[in-house]
Design a protein around this motif. Structure first.
Motif, short mmCIF file in Angstrom:
data_model
loop_
_atom_site.label_atom_id
_atom_site.label_comp_id
_atom_site.label_asym_id
_atom_site.label_seq_id
_atom_site.Cartn_x
_atom_site.Cartn_y
_atom_site.Cartn_z
N ASN A 295 0.84 -1.07 -0.09
CA ASN A 295 -0.09 0.02 -0.01
C ASN A 295 0.95 1.16 -0.01
O ASN A 295 2.02 1.21 0.38
N LYS B 263 -3.14 0.30 -8.07
CA LYS B 263 -4.39 0.83 -8.38
C LYS B 263 -4.99 1.59 -7.14
O LYS B 263 -4.63 1.39 -6.25
N THR B 264 -5.83 2.47 -7.74
CA THR B 264 -6.17 3.59 -6.45
C THR B 264 -7.51 2.72 -5.84
O THR B 264 -8.38 2.03 -6.44
N TYR B 265 -7.70 2.62 -4.26
CA TYR B 265 -8.67 2.20 -3.65
C TYR B 265 -9.47 3.26 -2.79
O TYR B 265 -10.32 3.01 -2.28
N GLY B 266 -8.82 4.35 -2.87
CA GLY B 266 -9.74 5.64 -2.05
C GLY B 266 -9.10 6.87 -2.17
O GLY B 266 -7.78 6.91 -2.43
N GLU C 123 -2.72 0.48 -4.03
CA GLU C 123 -2.30 -0.66 -3.66
C GLU C 123 -1.79 -1.52 -4.84
O GLU C 123 -2.16 -1.37 -5.96
#
Length: 169
Positions: free
Chosen positions: A122, A142-145, A164
């Motif tokens: 992360n 990749k974006t997660y938030g 992440e």
């Protein structure tokens, strides 16, 4: 350019580069330059961090000059031990755009893959830091938030993007 795991011999160089990073790019770090220069025994604290189990700080060198750093920290608790976090990524301005950042992130990813228990990495990046964001995306993150107003410097707010990378599919 040479990239290697930092040792106790690199503690002073790391601290000097860290101060440069905090001064040049205050929006990229949750720590501030003003707080950093008031710390007691900062080089000794760096020495401790460099020898902490599960913490890996890599440095990029141009000849013998430390020009970039990145730290990977594996979570220590049982339920989170499959994760690691990237912290304190920085490349000296005069060496940006030359592949130093990509080499540092590649080294961290390869090192993480060598740790059997790690499954994902992360990181957090300020949304206005386009160069870093594009580097991480190009490396597979990749974006997660998104956290709105994650940092406040004077009266300016900065949003954080959480990303992440899964190491094992």
């Amino acid at each position: 350019m040479d990239i290697r795991l930092l040792t106790a011999l690199d503690a002073k160089s790391y601290w000097d580069l860290r101060l440069e990073a905090l001064k040049n790019n205050p929006e990229a770090f949750s720590s501030s330059y003003e707080e950093a220069i008031r710390r007691e025994s900062p080089v000794e604290n760096v020495l401790k961090n460099l020898s902490t189990e599960g913490t890996f700080t890599f440095g990029a060198f141009n000849d013998k000059e430390l020009i970039g750093v990145v730290t990977l920290v594996q979570e220590s608790t049982l339920k989170l031990h499959h994760r690691a976090n990237i912290f304190a990524m920085y490349v000296c301005p005069k060496f940006r755009g030359l592949g130093v950042g990509k080499a540092l992130i590649s080294t961290v990813i390869n090192h993480a893959k060598s740790i059997e228990s790690l499954e994902k990495i992360n990181l957090e990046v300020i949304t206005t830091n386009d160069n870093a964001r594009h580097l991480y995306i190009n490396m597979g993150f990749k974006t997660y938030g998104i956290e709105k107003g994650a940092l406040k410097i004077n009266n300016d707010y900065y949003d954080s993007e959480y990303m992440e990378l899964f190491l094992k599919k």
